[in-house]
Design a protein around this motif. Structure first.
Motif, mmCIF file in Angstrom:
data_model
loop_
_atom_site.group_PDB
_atom_site.id
_atom_site.type_symbol
_atom_site.label_atom_id
_atom_site.label_comp_id
_atom_site.label_asym_id
_atom_site.label_seq_id
_atom_site.Cartn_x
_atom_site.Cartn_y
_atom_site.Cartn_z
ATOM 1 N N GLY A 206 60.837 43.143 52.455
ATOM 2 C CA GLY A 206 60.050 41.960 52.105
ATOM 3 C C GLY A 206 60.632 40.675 52.650
ATOM 4 O O GLY A 206 60.027 39.622 52.496
ATOM 5 N N PHE A 208 61.478 37.427 54.432
ATOM 6 C CA PHE A 208 60.633 36.576 55.271
ATOM 7 C C PHE A 208 61.324 35.280 55.681
ATOM 8 O O PHE A 208 61.524 35.009 56.850
ATOM 9 N N PRO A 226 56.254 41.146 57.252
ATOM 10 C CA PRO A 226 55.917 39.902 56.542
ATOM 11 C C PRO A 226 55.614 38.734 57.495
ATOM 12 O O PRO A 226 54.713 37.942 57.225
ATOM 13 N N LEU A 247 52.200 46.667 52.862
ATOM 14 C CA LEU A 247 53.547 46.303 52.424
ATOM 15 C C LEU A 247 53.724 46.582 50.925
ATOM 16 O O LEU A 247 54.765 47.097 50.497
ATOM 17 N N VAL A 248 52.685 46.275 50.147
ATOM 18 C CA VAL A 248 52.736 46.560 48.711
ATOM 19 C C VAL A 248 52.889 48.058 48.484
ATOM 20 O O VAL A 248 53.701 48.500 47.667
ATOM 21 N N ALA A 251 56.412 49.156 49.361
ATOM 22 C CA ALA A 251 57.360 48.675 48.355
ATOM 23 C C ALA A 251 57.233 49.466 47.066
ATOM 24 O O ALA A 251 58.228 49.831 46.428
ATOM 25 N N SER B 20 59.453 39.265 44.925
ATOM 26 C CA SER B 20 59.461 38.662 46.257
ATOM 27 C C SER B 20 59.236 39.713 47.324
ATOM 28 O O SER B 20 58.645 39.442 48.350
ATOM 29 N N LEU B 22 57.316 42.333 46.987
ATOM 30 C CA LEU B 22 55.910 42.705 46.956
ATOM 31 C C LEU B 22 55.056 41.662 47.642
ATOM 32 O O LEU B 22 54.168 41.997 48.400
ATOM 33 N N THR B 23 55.318 40.410 47.352
ATOM 34 C CA THR B 23 54.489 39.402 47.989
ATOM 35 C C THR B 23 54.803 39.366 49.469
ATOM 36 O O THR B 23 53.929 39.166 50.266
ATOM 37 N N GLY B 24 56.085 39.582 49.802
ATOM 38 C CA GLY B 24 56.470 39.512 51.195
ATOM 39 C C GLY B 24 56.337 38.099 51.722
ATOM 40 O O GLY B 24 56.701 37.786 52.828
#
Lengths: 270, 281
Positions: A206, A208, A226, A247-248, A251, B20, B22-24
């Motif tokens: 994640g 960024f 990201p 991505l979710v 994760a 954080s 998850l939101t990326g």
């Protein structure tokens, strides 16, 4: 540990449930709203586009490398913090855990002034012919910087709750410190190490802000998923949402794996 | 007790990290919110006389403006409040595409000033504007180099020389599409070490000396005088960015919105914008 005791008492006031469900919704609702926004007809082409696959591949590769680096550096750090006794230990712990609360962009700036061309170490590295800025190495460094505390905290907690008894016994039987570490300590805390590693991986995935500030953004080199999402958002909201969902999903799979493993290990231990 | 506490701490940290992860995009929200943070200029200075229009211009308006307009628009908002006592201009600066998205999602803006026509067109297509947009300024690219110009860049072609670390915006954002247009018209192909999402990120890499050169707008160099050196190049005229401004349809104070647009497009506005490095529309 004392899980059995907590099961015997269920006196949670009703209002706690009410507030807890608001808290739960705060996390779940936005994710659900995002899922509702996904353009399913276009989903597969959007997430399998070349730039998306390149970004996902880079993310998985860099997150794996960062996790390995976290293990190599984090295990000794956690051992020193949990078992060592020296002046400044508490200060060291506070500093090592700092990236947890630091905005990643601040981490990126700090890394820039360390490994950048004009940075503290960067100048010497450049003379040695090593250039870190704008390279995949920079991405791995940024991810390791933000993810390392997750491994250290998990492992240090595991080391503390495991206690010293078996190690003391092994030592009295003549085992040398390295043997004790390898044959007794590490096997004891393996579940903690595993969940710490999984969390580091998820955090790396994640990452960024530090990457954007320190490594830049170039397809196939530094543009992780990201960053790709952030860029796609400028022109193609559907693509950004679709990639966010990927991505979710990754994760959740990673964290679910870790939690499931922890639960089963704890269950076996009880 | 201690391990228990520790476990809780771990759980807490895990939750934070997960959020954080998850939101990326934990950070970008922070970045854009700092850029997009509303700033109010406060309504004071009652020195100016009432505006010549004579109509009752008072109350608040919110102006959404492209981040590159921060300096001139802050100046103009002060001017506007001084000229029209009782008014209060709230400014919100961010990337044009962010602002357009916010307005489409129902953000309460009265005026929108975009850094390109593309993002203004989104609002035209969504029928969210009151009247047609008017172009009020233009901006061209310039090469930004760190002080001292370590790579001795003096022309656009120099950016394509081997070993020169050049940073540009990604083609998805306005400054990147402008850079691509210049490349195309000059037949020069740049090999950037990074394609950033915003001018700010390009500037950051140049200011820190990480990059030998970057392509940004003339006004960005102007606003960062001292920290970067600007090198104008004639080929920049191949990609001129036009800035349109328009009143938002569901504005609660249309007269005030119109008056602010008149100030920007009028003599005072044009003077302030040209001082900041902007070109005529």
């Amino acid at each position: 540990m004392n899980k059995h005791n907590s099961h015997s008492y269920h006196g949670i006031p009703g209002w706690i449930y009410a507030v807890a469900s608001i808290g739960g919704l705060l996390v779940i609702l936005p994710l659900a709203a995002m899922v509702a926004k996904v353009n399913w007809a276009q989903f597969i082409p959007l997430v399998t586009s070349e730039s998306a696959r390149t970004a996902l591949g880079l993310s998985l590769r860099t997150a794996t490398a960062s996790t390995l680096l976290c293990i190599v550096l984090g295990v000794p750090l956690a051992l020193v913090l949990a078992r060592g006794a020296f002046r400044g230990q508490r200060l060291l712990r506070a500093l090592v855990l700092l990236p947890l609360v630091l905005p990643p962009v601040v981490g990126g700036i700090a890394l820039l002034y360390t490994f950048g061309r004009q940075g503290l170490l960067g100048k010497s590295l450049e003379l040695a012919g090593i250039q870190i800025a704008f390279s995949t190495t920079a991405v791995v460094l940024a991810q390791t910087f933000v993810a390392l505390p997750f491994l250290v905290v998990s492992l240090e907690g595991a080391l503390r709750s495991a206690g010293h008894r078996y190690e003391a016994v092994a030592a009295t039987l003549g085992a040398r410190p390295t043997t004790v570490l390898r044959r007794v300590t590490l096997p004891l805390v393996l579940p903690g190490l595993a969940s710490g590693a999984v969390l580091s991986f998820a955090r790396s995935l994640g990452e960024f802000g530090a990457t954007l500030t320190f490594a830049g953004s170039l397809e196939g080199v530094t543009r992780t998923l990201p960053l790709e999402i952030y860029l796609q958002r400028e022109t193609d909201a559907d693509a950004a949402v679709a990639l966010s969902l990927v991505l979710v999903a990754v994760a959740m799979a990673v964290v679910g794996l870790s939690y499931g493993r922890r639960r089963s290990r704890q269950g076996a231990a009880l | 007790m201690i391990p228990h506490l520790k476990r809780n701490l771990v759980a807490l940290l895990v939750a934070g990290g997960l959020a954080s992860a998850l939101t990326g995009c934990g950070a970008p929200a922070g970045i854009s919110s700092s850029a997009g943070s509303s700033s109010s200029t406060g309504s004071s200075s009652s020195t100016g006389t009432s505006s010549s229009t004579g109509s009752q211009l008072d109350g608040p308006i919110t102006v959404f403006a492209a981040a590159s307009l921060k300096a001139p628009f802050t100046h103009l908002a002060h001017e506007f409040e001084a000229k029209n006592p009782g008014t209060k201009v709230t400014l919100s600066f961010a990337g044009s595409s962010d602002l357009a998205t916010q307005i489409i999602q129902g953000a309460p803006a009265d005026v929108f000033a975009s850094a390109d026509t593309k993002n203004m067109s989104k609002l035209v297509d969504a029928k969210l504007l009151d009247g047609a947009p008017r172009n009020f300024a233009s901006n061209v690219l310039e090469i930004a180099v760190p002080p001292g110009n370590p790579a001795s860049i003096s022309s656009f072609a120099d950016l394509a020389k081997p070993g020169v670390k050049v940073v540009v915006c990604a083609p998805q954002v306005p400054c990147g599409s402008a850079a691509a247009a210049v490349e195309k018209s000059t037949g020069t192909t740049l090999k950037p070490v990074s394609e950033e999402s915003s001018v700010t990120d390009v500037l950051g890499k140049v200011i820190s000396g990480e990059a030998d050169g970057g392509l940004v707008y003339v006004t960005d160099v102007e606003a960062n005088g001292g920290k970067v050196q600007g090198i104008p190049f004639p080929e920049a005229s191949k990609a001129v960015n036009t800035y349109p401004i328009a009143a938002v349809g569901n504005s609660k104070n249309k007269a005030l919105a119109a008056a602010f647009i008149a100030l920007v497009t009028g003599e005072t506005g044009q003077k302030v914008l040209s001082d900041a490095g902007f070109g005529a529309p």
